[in-house]
Structure formats: structure tokens, C-alpha cells
Design a protein around this motif. Structure first.
Motif, PDB file in Angstrom:
ATOM      1  N   THR A   1       0.378  -1.477  -0.534  1.00 21.04           N
ATOM      2  CA  THR A   1       0.120  -0.208  -0.251  1.00 21.04           C
ATOM      3  C   THR A   1       0.771   1.207  -0.175  1.00 21.04           C
ATOM      4  O   THR A   1       1.852   1.485   1.138  1.00 21.04           O
ATOM      5  CB  THR A   1      -0.784  -0.386   1.358  1.00 21.04           C
ATOM      6  OG1 THR A   1      -1.904  -0.669   1.000  1.00 21.04           O
ATOM      7  CG2 THR A   1      -1.582   1.370   1.186  1.00 21.04           C
TER       8      THR A   1
ATOM      9  N   LYS B   1      -3.629   1.399  -3.143  1.00 19.40           N
ATOM     10  CA  LYS B   1      -4.051   1.118  -2.469  1.00 19.40           C
ATOM     11  C   LYS B   1      -4.591  -0.694  -2.505  1.00 19.40           C
ATOM     12  O   LYS B   1      -5.025  -1.351  -3.913  1.00 19.40           O
ATOM     13  CB  LYS B   1      -5.639   1.807  -2.526  1.00 19.40           C
ATOM     14  CG  LYS B   1      -5.452   3.262  -2.208  1.00 19.40           C
ATOM     15  CD  LYS B   1      -6.571   3.613  -2.623  1.00 19.40           C
ATOM     16  CE  LYS B   1      -6.861   5.404  -2.778  1.00 19.40           C
ATOM     17  NZ  LYS B   1      -7.803   5.790  -2.425  1.00 19.40           N
ATOM     18  N   PRO B   2      -4.936  -1.228  -1.213  1.00 21.71           N
ATOM     19  CA  PRO B   2      -5.099  -2.933  -2.154  1.00 21.71           C
ATOM     20  C   PRO B   2      -6.305  -2.550  -3.005  1.00 21.71           C
ATOM     21  O   PRO B   2      -7.063  -3.392  -3.757  1.00 21.71           O
ATOM     22  CB  PRO B   2      -5.827  -3.787  -0.824  1.00 21.71           C
ATOM     23  CG  PRO B   2      -4.756  -2.264   0.517  1.00 21.71           C
ATOM     24  CD  PRO B   2      -5.183  -0.673  -0.738  1.00 21.71           C
TER      25      PRO B   2
ATOM     26  N   SER C   1      -2.187  -5.267   1.913  1.00 20.12           N
ATOM     27  CA  SER C   1      -1.742  -4.384   3.638  1.00 20.12           C
ATOM     28  C   SER C   1      -1.213  -4.269   4.533  1.00 20.12           C
ATOM     29  O   SER C   1      -1.024  -4.602   4.149  1.00 20.12           O
ATOM     30  CB  SER C   1      -3.908  -4.321   3.981  1.00 20.12           C
ATOM     31  OG  SER C   1      -3.180  -5.667   4.595  1.00 20.12           O
TER      32      SER C   1
END
Length: 127
Positions: free
Chosen positions: A14, A87-88, A127
Motif C-alpha cells: 500500500t 491501495k488494496p 495492506s
């Protein structure tokens, strides 16, 4: 006929960055509008970014605007997608597509399915 081959996918944390490339074949590559789409598991393929044939017009899905940048080098028959602040939820298979004459609006809405597609490259954001 245009053949497209994506590369550059991989695993990133991330906040990290990746640059995807889409190499096209054919002398008419510079005549085609290009776009990136992505498909996450269990979800429909979604528009990510668009660039016109000469690279003058670009457009982005709202969820990637300000983080992703699409560009092209017609001398190298290549389109790029620079992805920052990942981002995930960006995890997906990313596909490039080519279509003659498509506008940003038609690519975004997929009212006309692009004529040529690559095989996809996996992007995984941990993450």
C-alpha cells in the motif's frame, strides 16, 4: 490488426507505485485510441484511463484520478499507466485496449467494446 502485450504488473505494498506498459504491434498503432481497464475477482471489467490516438486527450475514472497517469509513445508503439499511491482496492488484472475512433466517453461507458485487447497483467496491492 493490433496485438497488445501488457507488462509491469506485480506485488506492491500500500502506498507504492507500479508502471504498466502495453506494447502494440502494427504500423497503425498511432491511429488507435487506447485505454486501460481492470477486473477484480468477482467484479465486472471497469474503465481506468483513456488516451487519444495522438496523446492529446486523457481521461480517468474518478477513483484513480490524481494517482494514475496514462501516457503513450507512438514511436515505440507503447502505452503506459503510471500508478502511484496504490491501495488494496486497486488489486486487479489490468488490461489495455485499442479502438479506432473511440472517444473518452465511449471508452469510459463501454458503449462500444474496444476492438483489441491484451491478455492482462496482475497487480496486487498488499495492506
Amino acid at each position: 490488426q493490433v496485438q497488445l502485450v501488457e507488462s509491469g504488473g506485480g506485488l506492491v505494498q500500500t502506498g507504492g507505485s507500479l508502471r504498466l506498459s502495453c506494447a502494440g504491434s502494427g504500423r497503425t498503432f498511432s491511429s488507435y485510441a487506447m485505454a486501460w481497464f481492470r477486473q477484480a475477482p468477482g467484479r465486472e471489467r471497469a474503465f481506468v484511463a483513456y488516451i487519444s490516438a495522438r496523446g492529446i486527450i486523457t481521461d480517468y475514472a474518478d477513483i484513480v484520478k490524481g494517482r494514475f497517469t496514462i501516457s503513450r509513445d507512438n514511436a515505440k508503439n507503447t502505452v503506459y499507466l503510471q500508478m502511484n499511491s496504490l491501495k488494496p482496492e486497486d488489486t486487479a488484472v489490468y488490461y489495455c485496449a485499442a479502438d479506432y475512433g473511440s472517444t473518452a466517453a465511449t471508452m469510459r461507458s463501454m458503449t462500444r467494446v474496444p476492438e483489441f485487447w491484451g491478455q492482462g497483467t496482475q497487480v496486487t496491492v498488499s495492506s
